[in-house]
Design a protein around this motif. Structure first.
Motif, PDB file in Angstrom:
ATOM      1  N   GLU A 116       0.823  -1.201   0.000  1.00 41.73           N
ATOM      2  CA  GLU A 116       0.000   0.000   0.000  1.00 41.73           C
ATOM      3  C   GLU A 116       0.858   1.253   0.000  1.00 41.73           C
ATOM      4  O   GLU A 116       0.513   2.268  -0.620  1.00 41.73           O
ATOM      5  CB  GLU A 116      -0.936  -0.003   1.204  1.00 41.73           C
ATOM      6  CG  GLU A 116      -2.010   1.070   1.164  1.00 41.73           C
ATOM      7  CD  GLU A 116      -2.905   0.968  -0.052  1.00 41.73           C
ATOM      8  OE1 GLU A 116      -3.379   2.028  -0.520  1.00 41.73           O
ATOM      9  OE2 GLU A 116      -3.140  -0.160  -0.545  1.00 41.73           O
ATOM     10  N   GLY A 117       2.010   1.206   0.690  1.00 41.66           N
ATOM     11  CA  GLY A 117       2.914   2.349   0.693  1.00 41.66           C
ATOM     12  C   GLY A 117       3.439   2.652  -0.704  1.00 41.66           C
ATOM     13  O   GLY A 117       3.530   3.814  -1.117  1.00 41.66           O
ATOM     14  N   THR A 122       3.177   6.084  -5.665  1.00 42.50           N
ATOM     15  CA  THR A 122       3.417   6.075  -7.115  1.00 42.50           C
ATOM     16  C   THR A 122       2.156   6.118  -7.970  1.00 42.50           C
ATOM     17  O   THR A 122       2.258   6.161  -9.197  1.00 42.50           O
ATOM     18  CB  THR A 122       4.210   4.821  -7.508  1.00 42.50           C
ATOM     19  OG1 THR A 122       3.435   3.647  -7.167  1.00 42.50           O
ATOM     20  CG2 THR A 122       5.548   4.761  -6.787  1.00 42.50           C
ATOM     21  N   SER A 123       0.977   6.109  -7.374  1.00 43.04           N
ATOM     22  CA  SER A 123      -0.256   5.952  -8.145  1.00 43.04           C
ATOM     23  C   SER A 123      -0.423   7.020  -9.219  1.00 43.04           C
ATOM     24  O   SER A 123      -0.863   6.733 -10.343  1.00 43.04           O
ATOM     25  CB  SER A 123      -1.472   5.959  -7.214  1.00 43.04           C
ATOM     26  OG  SER A 123      -1.540   7.171  -6.478  1.00 43.04           O
ATOM     27  N   ASP A 261       9.266   8.450  -1.244  1.00 39.33           N
ATOM     28  CA  ASP A 261       7.846   8.514  -0.903  1.00 39.33           C
ATOM     29  C   ASP A 261       7.291   7.153  -0.492  1.00 39.33           C
ATOM     30  O   ASP A 261       6.372   7.073   0.321  1.00 39.33           O
ATOM     31  CB  ASP A 261       7.037   9.082  -2.072  1.00 39.33           C
ATOM     32  CG  ASP A 261       7.037  10.607  -2.078  1.00 39.33           C
ATOM     33  OD1 ASP A 261       7.575  11.194  -1.117  1.00 39.33           O
ATOM     34  OD2 ASP A 261       6.518  11.208  -3.027  1.00 39.33           O
ATOM     35  N   MET A 262       7.850   6.067  -1.047  1.00 39.40           N
ATOM     36  CA  MET A 262       7.430   4.736  -0.596  1.00 39.40           C
ATOM     37  C   MET A 262       7.810   4.536   0.863  1.00 39.40           C
ATOM     38  O   MET A 262       7.019   4.035   1.669  1.00 39.40           O
ATOM     39  CB  MET A 262       8.047   3.644  -1.447  1.00 39.40           C
ATOM     40  CG  MET A 262       7.655   2.232  -0.998  1.00 39.40           C
ATOM     41  SD  MET A 262       8.379   0.932  -2.020  1.00 39.40           S
ATOM     42  CE  MET A 262       7.852  -0.540  -1.114  1.00 39.40           C
ATOM     43  N   HIS A 265       5.387   6.734   2.956  1.00 36.22           N
ATOM     44  CA  HIS A 265       4.005   6.276   3.008  1.00 36.22           C
ATOM     45  C   HIS A 265       3.861   4.956   3.768  1.00 36.22           C
ATOM     46  O   HIS A 265       2.888   4.785   4.519  1.00 36.22           O
ATOM     47  CB  HIS A 265       3.431   6.150   1.597  1.00 36.22           C
ATOM     48  CG  HIS A 265       2.985   7.458   1.023  1.00 36.22           C
ATOM     49  ND1 HIS A 265       1.767   8.026   1.326  1.00 36.22           N
ATOM     50  CD2 HIS A 265       3.605   8.332   0.178  1.00 36.22           C
ATOM     51  CE1 HIS A 265       1.642   9.176   0.692  1.00 36.22           C
ATOM     52  NE2 HIS A 265       2.746   9.384  -0.008  1.00 36.22           N
ATOM     53  N   GLN A 266       4.817   4.041   3.605  1.00 37.64           N
ATOM     54  CA  GLN A 266       4.708   2.813   4.403  1.00 37.64           C
ATOM     55  C   GLN A 266       4.917   3.127   5.880  1.00 37.64           C
ATOM     56  O   GLN A 266       4.284   2.521   6.746  1.00 37.64           O
ATOM     57  CB  GLN A 266       5.662   1.729   3.899  1.00 37.64           C
ATOM     58  CG  GLN A 266       7.153   2.005   4.032  1.00 37.64           C
ATOM     59  CD  GLN A 266       7.709   1.707   5.412  1.00 37.64           C
ATOM     60  OE1 GLN A 266       7.134   0.935   6.172  1.00 37.64           O
ATOM     61  NE2 GLN A 266       8.828   2.321   5.739  1.00 37.64           N
ATOM     62  N   GLY A 267       5.782   4.100   6.167  1.00 32.17           N
ATOM     63  CA  GLY A 267       5.970   4.528   7.552  1.00 32.17           C
ATOM     64  C   GLY A 267       4.739   5.208   8.117  1.00 32.17           C
ATOM     65  O   GLY A 267       4.388   5.044   9.292  1.00 32.17           O
ATOM     66  N   ALA A 268       4.048   5.970   7.267  1.00 26.66           N
ATOM     67  CA  ALA A 268       2.818   6.645   7.697  1.00 26.66           C
ATOM     68  C   ALA A 268       1.719   5.631   8.004  1.00 26.66           C
ATOM     69  O   ALA A 268       0.924   5.820   8.935  1.00 26.66           O
ATOM     70  CB  ALA A 268       2.347   7.615   6.618  1.00 26.66           C
ATOM     71  N   LEU A 269       1.675   4.549   7.242  1.00 28.50           N
ATOM     72  CA  LEU A 269       0.689   3.495   7.512  1.00 28.50           C
ATOM     73  C   LEU A 269       0.983   2.800   8.834  1.00 28.50           C
ATOM     74  O   LEU A 269       0.070   2.454   9.589  1.00 28.50           O
ATOM     75  CB  LEU A 269       0.679   2.492   6.357  1.00 28.50           C
ATOM     76  CG  LEU A 269       0.092   3.021   5.039  1.00 28.50           C
ATOM     77  CD1 LEU A 269       0.438   2.086   3.887  1.00 28.50           C
ATOM     78  CD2 LEU A 269      -1.421   3.180   5.149  1.00 28.50           C
TER      79      LEU A 269
END
Length: 306
Positions: A116-117, A122-123, A261-262, A265-269
């Motif tokens: 998900e991160g 990258t979406s 950013d990966m 974002h994985q850290g934010a999750l």
């Protein structure tokens, strides 16, 4: 200013080694910004201490922890429950410590936020390329998570480029159980015909460590290869922010993005899973960039003194 007291909640990262991890800087900046009395620590230990370390974190009341190499697979045997995506990937990178308030019993729940991160990071770029043929350099845990993400969004074919045939074959056997229509194949680095792939491929992802600081002039692709301008090139490396691979891709007119950013974002999750509140993405990204700058300055100083 970080203040530690009897109410401070503890989370962290387990792995070996950990001296170059940016997660403590990133997560502690997030806690401070949000105003949570939490602290994120690095817990490095060699493999023969894995069981003792996990038992200790549970017993001492840690609220959770991230897991990095070499423990993403080995930790399964010490967890009480794991998410479906962690089972499918065969890897855990985030653990939540849950507690029964009635009796104080604690159990460990493992999850994986890499897929998900990656997609969150990258979406907007992936939407701009055909979901046809992607090439992933590497066959480790990062390559596996990225491949799963590409399957989720409907890529028709994914080719893995491996340095070690046996490891690559093991990966292909494991992903046969994935419930997707994506076609997979495997080829060794020395056997790749890059010219033949130039038109067919829309996405290239580097999931190897080649090009990581301080070996910044190393590239996983041959120097003679000219990147097609229609390619999207994603390098999961974030230190340096622009690898040799990305520089070459962008010089040829291709779009290139790094792995920062990966990581964020994985850290934010993970942050959300532990704390129950949304993470401050921009604060976390800034903290990582500052950590990269400090590392580069420190390395340059050491090199100059030799």
């Amino acid at each position: 200013m970080l203040k530690i007291d009897a109410q401070t909640q503890i989370v962290g990262i387990v792995g070996w080694p950990l001296q170059h991890s940016f997660s403590p800087s990133m997560q502690n900046a997030a806690f401070a910004h949000v105003g949570l009395n939490w602290v994120y620590l690095a817990f490095p230990f060699p493999p023969h201490y894995l069981e003792e370390a996990i038992r200790g974190l549970r017993a001492l009341g840690a609220r959770g922890f991230n897991v990095t190499a070499p423990y993403k697979q080995a930790i399964f045997r010490y967890l009480d429950e794991v998410s479906e995506v962690a089972k499918v990937l065969g890897a855990v990178n985030t653990v939540m410590v849950r507690e029964d308030p009635a009796n104080g019993k604690r159990w460990l729940y493992g999850d994986n936020t890499d897929v998900e991160g990656f997609l969150q990071a990258t979406s907007s770029y992936l939407e701009q390329v055909p979901h046809e043929h992607a090439v992933i350099l590497g066959t480790g845990g990062a390559a596996r998570a990225v491949a799963y993400a590409l399957c989720k969004i409907g890529f028709r074919a994914v080719s893995f480029v491996a340095r070690h045939l046996e490891r690559g074959q093991t990966l292909l056997k494991e992903i046969e159980r994935w419930d997707f229509r994506t076609i997979f194949d495997l080829i060794l680095f020395q056997d790749v015909n890059w010219l033949a792939w130039a038109e067919d491929v829309s996405l290239l992802i580097n999931a190897t460590p080649l090009g990581t600081w301080p070996e910044v002039n190393v590239s996983p692709l041959p120097d003679s290869f000219r990147f097609p301008a229609h390619w999207l090139v994603i390098d999961l490396i974030y230190n340096p922010p622009k690898t040799s691979l990305l520089k070459r891709a962008e010089k040829a007119g291709a779009v290139g993005i790094n792995g920062l950013d990966m990581l964020v974002h994985q850290g934010a999750l993970s942050f959300r899973a532990w704390c129950g509140v949304d993470a401050p993405i921009e604060i976390m990204r800034s903290a990582c960039l500052e950590a990269i700058q400090r590392m580069e300055v420190g390395y340059a100083a050491v090199s100059h003194s030799r």
